[in-house]
Design an enzyme around this catalytic site. Sequence first.
Site, short mmCIF file in Angstrom:
data_model
loop_
_atom_site.label_atom_id
_atom_site.label_comp_id
_atom_site.label_asym_id
_atom_site.label_seq_id
_atom_site.Cartn_x
_atom_site.Cartn_y
_atom_site.Cartn_z
N LYS A 274 44.74 42.71 37.77
CA LYS A 274 44.57 43.18 39.14
C LYS A 274 45.38 44.48 39.30
CE LYS A 274 44.84 40.35 42.70
NZ LYS A 274 45.41 39.51 43.79
N ASP B 295 45.49 32.07 52.34
CA ASP B 295 44.19 32.72 52.11
C ASP B 295 43.31 31.86 51.20
OD1 ASP B 295 42.36 34.72 52.60
OD2 ASP B 295 43.06 36.02 51.00
N LEU C 130 41.41 46.21 42.81
CA LEU C 130 40.31 45.64 42.05
C LEU C 130 40.85 44.83 40.88
CD1 LEU C 130 38.02 48.80 41.96
CD2 LEU C 130 37.75 46.79 43.42
#
Length: 435
Positions: free
Chosen positions: A182, A280, A167
């Site tokens: 993070k 990504d 998270l």
Amino acid sequence: MENLETLDLSFNDLHGSIPPSLSKLTFLSKFSVANNHLHGVIPNEGQFLSFPSSSFEGNAGLCGEIYIPCGDVSNTSLKPVMPSSSNNRFRRNSILCVTISIVVGIALLLAVGLLKMSRRGVKDQNDDFDATSAGRTDCKELTVTDLLKSTNNFNQANIIGCGGYGLVYKANLPNGTKAAIKRLSGECGQMEREFQAEVEALSRAQHKNLVSLQGYCRHGNDRLLIYSYMENGSLDYWLHESVDGVSLLKWDVRLKIAQGAARGLAYLHKGCQPNIVHRDIKTSNILLDEKFEAHLADFGLSRLLRPYDTHVTTDLVGTLGYIPPEYSQTLTATCRGDVYSFGVVLLELLTGRRPVEVCRGKNCRDLVSWMFQMKSEKREEEIIDSSIWNKDHGKQLLEVLGVTCKCLDPNPRQRPSIEEVVSWLDGIGFESGTQ
């Protein structure tokens, strides 16, 4: 079950060997066959190279590159060879030598440990923070205790995003500035690989359209990454998560975001050395600062392209809806694959729709297929988000749609380079007077 992500077969009284076909489960991130009666060679393809040795412990007959080396054993039974009476003396002498070596080694380690403790005293483990070469030097003074306080002990109320292995929390640092932290946690090998990839990529790549990595920290099983705070969150939020269900982004802002993200990606592909394939690209990995400038984020899946490399071998990773079609066929990641994913982002900016939630009913298709069908039927204007369609810049919108179609060409060789995309988008912005 090709999309299986977790497979726990521990403590199941299983016999036999691990089927090589399991290496085809390319989305598998957690796997365990611990404490069974398995034997043979552990597969060394697919995701198996990312699993920790604890996934295989408790199986006396298993061996492999990521566990106990197999040596010259070629069969799958791996039965132990019992020593004969003729070499018992040699065995006893060997054991004695090994024992003495171990004792001497332990003594040396204890001596080194005591020497270090005498020099630095007993240091609090909470001070295990490293600043990256890419970050600002003021982060060198932070401790894990500071990070815990700044996130209210990683309180749920401070969560501002989520990634594949952790998270993201909002942090109010002691110097009064804000940051995004993070938190990667767990013992999964993939998590460690993501942490290392992120640090390596952002330590090399520094550009105004990339997130800035301020520092990183290893603390127990946690891996912490600290970034500059982006006031306006992610592009995904503005396109798909607004309270009233209608995006508040006007077309000139969307075009500005597209231009900035394209420049950041162009820097990764050609500007930094070695070049980087992101792998990504998606709207949730495009973050927006207070001026809605775009910053590419989340380099956990990125790979470095060494000189003369044209691609990197990869597992089938990424996010559904953004994965280039050739990845599932060739398992190679290229810069043209990133261009395809960026094309999906452009399509989201034009349509305001998610890549896999276009319609409901029997004729429902993914966003890319739907767009090409609408274009073949000469219904281009119906593709554009009604909230941004305007005759004054209708031509401009259709030009960006044309660029999008080129990025989404099923044949990677027919796609443009990201440098060409930057040139086209900047030209459109210049003609319209937007920056």
